[in-house]
Design an enzyme around this catalytic site. Sequence first.
Site, PDB file in Angstrom:
ATOM      1  N   ARG A  44       0.827  -1.201   0.000  1.00 49.14           N
ATOM      2  CA  ARG A  44       0.000   0.000   0.000  1.00 49.14           C
ATOM      3  C   ARG A  44       0.869   1.261   0.000  1.00 49.14           C
ATOM      4  NH1 ARG A  44      -3.877  -0.737   4.601  1.00 49.14           N
ATOM      5  NH2 ARG A  44      -4.644  -2.667   3.699  1.00 49.14           N
ATOM      6  N   ARG A  48      -3.483   6.407   0.750  1.00 47.11           N
ATOM      7  CA  ARG A  48      -4.077   7.635   1.281  1.00 47.11           C
ATOM      8  C   ARG A  48      -3.191   8.360   2.284  1.00 47.11           C
ATOM      9  NH1 ARG A  48      -9.569   5.479   3.487  1.00 47.11           N
ATOM     10  NH2 ARG A  48      -8.338   3.550   3.611  1.00 47.11           N
ATOM     11  N   ARG A  57      -7.025  11.855  -6.141  1.00 50.20           N
ATOM     12  CA  ARG A  57      -8.223  11.020  -6.152  1.00 50.20           C
ATOM     13  C   ARG A  57      -9.479  11.751  -5.690  1.00 50.20           C
ATOM     14  NH1 ARG A  57      -9.778   6.892  -3.883  1.00 50.20           N
ATOM     15  NH2 ARG A  57     -11.294   7.034  -5.539  1.00 50.20           N
ATOM     16  N   ASP A  93      -6.780  -2.999  -7.732  1.00 51.62           N
ATOM     17  CA  ASP A  93      -7.493  -3.574  -6.606  1.00 51.62           C
ATOM     18  C   ASP A  93      -7.766  -5.044  -6.881  1.00 51.62           C
ATOM     19  OD1 ASP A  93      -9.051  -2.544  -4.020  1.00 51.62           O
ATOM     20  OD2 ASP A  93     -10.271  -4.098  -4.961  1.00 51.62           O
ATOM     21  N   TYR A 171     -15.019 -12.218  -0.114  1.00 53.19           N
ATOM     22  CA  TYR A 171     -15.645 -10.936  -0.440  1.00 53.19           C
ATOM     23  C   TYR A 171     -16.941 -11.133  -1.215  1.00 53.19           C
ATOM     24  CZ  TYR A 171     -11.939  -7.687   1.002  1.00 53.19           C
ATOM     25  OH  TYR A 171     -11.064  -6.919   1.726  1.00 53.19           O
TER      26      TYR A 171
END
Length: 388
Positions: A44, A48, A57, A93, A171
């Site tokens: 990652r 963010r 973004r 992703d 998921y």
Amino acid sequence: MSHSIFDMIFCFFSPKDFPKLKNDAFLRACHGQETNHVPVWCMRQAGRYLPEFREFRAGKDFFETCRSPAACCELTLQPLRRFPFDAAIIFSDILVIPQAMGMDVQMVAGKGPTFPEPLKEPEDLLLLQPKVDVNKELGYVFKAITLTRHKLDGKVPLIGFTGAPWTLMAYMIEGGGSTTHSKAKRWLYRHPEASHKLLKMLTDVIVVYLLGQVAAGAQALQVFESHAGCLGPVEFQEFSLPYLRDIARKVKDQLKESGQDVPMIVFAKDGHYGLEDLSQSHYEVVGLDWTIDPRSARERTGGKVSLQGNMDPCALYAPKERISEIVKKMLEGFGTRGYIANLGHGLYPDMDPENDSGEPPSDIRLGDSREGDQTTKWFLHSQVAFFS
């Protein structure tokens, strides 16, 4: 300038004639070869915690961003402009695969990935695409890889990735994140045949997807089994490990036919009970979370694979002196050969990339695996400046 215009500008890049690689430390470490320093990258690392990431973004749909090769390229390159990582990982992703199979996946603010219509019963498998045209459905990822490989200009290798079958299955049934994964595990116990059918479907798509990433320019591949920890050893042996092995074996068999040698990394978070099996599953590297002691991991894997990891991301909240102690102990535990420094999971959004105190203390510098007279890259400074 819009993403679509960027994409038109860069559409002439093709997956050939890539710039010569200038830093192969990461690839050499994957193969257990000697390196002049311990290579570093961070799960990652495009995320963010970077203000430029948040600014880029802002106001954009997450999966719309994933479908823009130019946007993915830009986000992949951002952390490399700040920190001297030894590898880049393409921004994308793991849930693009369920999307390619016909499922609706949305990224909901404050909630995360959400499936409005998750799989509930075995008959719902009929709603999935029986045969996925991976080039058509996921070609945007391949274009992003090709573009990024060119824009990297050989600075560092580019890693492609995928979610593992069990993690994706979880998921698709849970409908999003879960603390218990009880709905997905219910399938394993109540519908084992349907579970294996779904896992096989996912495996088939993943193999083609990874081969497409290599054809597009990926120089290494990582398979994320993020939900290994919710399985016990018996369930892992039946519903996770066989498919992880199938993926690596099938990808490598195909690459071998074309004379390609692309290292593969498997990261089964909280799957410490399967470490020995993972080290014999056709992957060059086993990624570790922070729950595994480095020396124990070396002993249990018996030198069969290189290791990657495994600093607790939350250790970054500690005072600098304490972080230095943690890093030194970790590096001494792993040794410097066949080792890739990383966190035991991804960076968290509230970490501060501006927190940089400069050069490392002298007692953190470790020699390489040959004579001990060379300097290992300052792990904290090399990975993220706020480590130091």
